[in-house]
Design a protein around this motif. Sequence first.
Motif, PDB file in Angstrom:
ATOM      1  N   ALA A 187     -15.682  37.389  87.730  1.00  0.00           N
ATOM      2  CA  ALA A 187     -16.524  36.475  88.167  1.00  0.00           C
ATOM      3  C   ALA A 187     -15.864  35.667  89.319  1.00  0.00           C
ATOM      4  O   ALA A 187     -16.584  35.183  90.305  1.00  0.00           O
ATOM      5  N   THR A 188     -14.400  35.335  89.598  1.00  0.00           N
ATOM      6  CA  THR A 188     -14.084  34.779  90.868  1.00  0.00           C
ATOM      7  C   THR A 188     -13.954  35.653  91.969  1.00  0.00           C
ATOM      8  O   THR A 188     -14.056  34.952  93.161  1.00  0.00           O
ATOM      9  N   ALA A 189     -13.893  36.826  92.057  1.00  0.00           N
ATOM     10  CA  ALA A 189     -14.002  37.847  93.089  1.00  0.00           C
ATOM     11  C   ALA A 189     -15.180  37.457  93.938  1.00  0.00           C
ATOM     12  O   ALA A 189     -15.038  37.395  95.123  1.00  0.00           O
ATOM     13  N   PRO A 190     -16.477  37.541  93.359  1.00  0.00           N
ATOM     14  CA  PRO A 190     -17.578  37.473  94.345  1.00  0.00           C
ATOM     15  C   PRO A 190     -17.670  35.948  94.678  1.00  0.00           C
ATOM     16  O   PRO A 190     -17.912  35.707  95.861  1.00  0.00           O
ATOM     17  N   THR A 191     -16.991  34.792  93.933  1.00  0.00           N
ATOM     18  CA  THR A 191     -17.148  33.385  94.458  1.00  0.00           C
ATOM     19  C   THR A 191     -16.316  33.473  95.528  1.00  0.00           C
ATOM     20  O   THR A 191     -16.505  32.681  96.509  1.00  0.00           O
ATOM     21  N   THR A 192     -15.102  34.223  95.631  1.00  0.00           N
ATOM     22  CA  THR A 192     -14.065  34.046  96.546  1.00  0.00           C
ATOM     23  C   THR A 192     -15.031  34.401  98.085  1.00  0.00           C
ATOM     24  O   THR A 192     -14.696  34.244  99.138  1.00  0.00           O
ATOM     25  N   ASP A 193     -15.726  35.500  97.749  1.00  0.00           N
ATOM     26  CA  ASP A 193     -16.285  36.256  99.127  1.00  0.00           C
ATOM     27  C   ASP A 193     -17.213  35.238  99.612  1.00  0.00           C
ATOM     28  O   ASP A 193     -17.423  35.029 100.797  1.00  0.00           O
ATOM     29  N   VAL A 194     -17.864  34.747  98.677  1.00  0.00           N
ATOM     30  CA  VAL A 194     -19.177  33.485  99.208  1.00  0.00           C
ATOM     31  C   VAL A 194     -18.365  32.291  99.822  1.00  0.00           C
ATOM     32  O   VAL A 194     -18.964  32.160 100.712  1.00  0.00           O
ATOM     33  N   LEU A 195     -17.248  31.914  99.477  1.00  0.00           N
ATOM     34  CA  LEU A 195     -16.434  30.797  99.825  1.00  0.00           C
ATOM     35  C   LEU A 195     -16.165  31.286 101.338  1.00  0.00           C
ATOM     36  O   LEU A 195     -15.957  30.441 102.016  1.00  0.00           O
ATOM     37  N   ASP A 196     -15.671  32.617 101.462  1.00  0.00           N
ATOM     38  CA  ASP A 196     -14.975  33.040 102.353  1.00  0.00           C
ATOM     39  C   ASP A 196     -16.144  33.081 103.782  1.00  0.00           C
ATOM     40  O   ASP A 196     -16.140  32.618 104.791  1.00  0.00           O
ATOM     41  N   VAL A 236     -21.998  30.981 109.937  1.00  0.00           N
ATOM     42  CA  VAL A 236     -22.762  30.789 108.597  1.00  0.00           C
ATOM     43  C   VAL A 236     -23.218  29.371 108.380  1.00  0.00           C
ATOM     44  O   VAL A 236     -24.144  29.045 108.066  1.00  0.00           O
ATOM     45  N   GLN A 237     -22.266  28.526 108.603  1.00  0.00           N
ATOM     46  CA  GLN A 237     -22.290  26.907 108.489  1.00  0.00           C
ATOM     47  C   GLN A 237     -23.480  26.420 109.495  1.00  0.00           C
ATOM     48  O   GLN A 237     -24.293  25.573 109.263  1.00  0.00           O
ATOM     49  N   GLN A 238     -23.570  26.971 110.695  1.00  0.00           N
ATOM     50  CA  GLN A 238     -24.626  26.690 111.675  1.00  0.00           C
ATOM     51  C   GLN A 238     -25.779  27.193 111.263  1.00  0.00           C
ATOM     52  O   GLN A 238     -26.928  26.541 111.444  1.00  0.00           O
ATOM     53  N   SER A 239     -25.862  28.362 110.753  1.00  0.00           N
ATOM     54  CA  SER A 239     -27.388  29.087 110.265  1.00  0.00           C
ATOM     55  C   SER A 239     -27.718  28.161 108.979  1.00  0.00           C
ATOM     56  O   SER A 239     -28.930  27.907 108.981  1.00  0.00           O
ATOM     57  N   LEU A 240     -26.717  27.715 108.151  1.00  0.00           N
ATOM     58  CA  LEU A 240     -27.221  26.660 107.027  1.00  0.00           C
ATOM     59  C   LEU A 240     -27.666  25.617 107.343  1.00  0.00           C
ATOM     60  O   LEU A 240     -28.749  25.039 106.931  1.00  0.00           O
TER      61      LEU A 240
END
Length: 145
Positions: free
Chosen positions: A16-25, A32-36
């Motif tokens: 569960a934490t592996a995909p979360t880390t990918d999302v946080l990265d 990505v922040q600019q697109s958001l």
Amino acid sequence: MSETSAQQVLAPVEAATAPTTDVLDQLMKPEVQQSLTVLVDNLPKLAEMVTILTKTYDLVQNVVTDRVLIEDLKGGFDEMVRPITEKAKGLASAAIEAGDRSQAESGTIGLFGLLKMLKDPQVQQTLRYAQAFLEVLGERRNQQG
């Protein structure tokens, strides 16, 4: 046994934490922040577009599945095309019959025969049409040149 149960408990947590880390990265990247930021700024427009697309989809779905409407459209189209088809068939059969008659006639048309033909209203109408058609072609040629 406790080692096995600990592994069983930790395995889902690690997964569960592996995909979360990918999302946080991903979220840490500036692009990505600019697109958001752009997405958040345009959320009202996007919501309006999604609403319109949803309504359009529903309408198309209703039209495609409405057999009565499809049959009515088909009937209306047939009523519109039928007279054109019948006229085209009539002209084609007249052309075939005229071709057959012209093949059957072996006589020549002389000057008096031609003068007699000129009195025929159909010949007059055809000659007027040919004259008007040639005038239009001449005018268009002069406009282009």
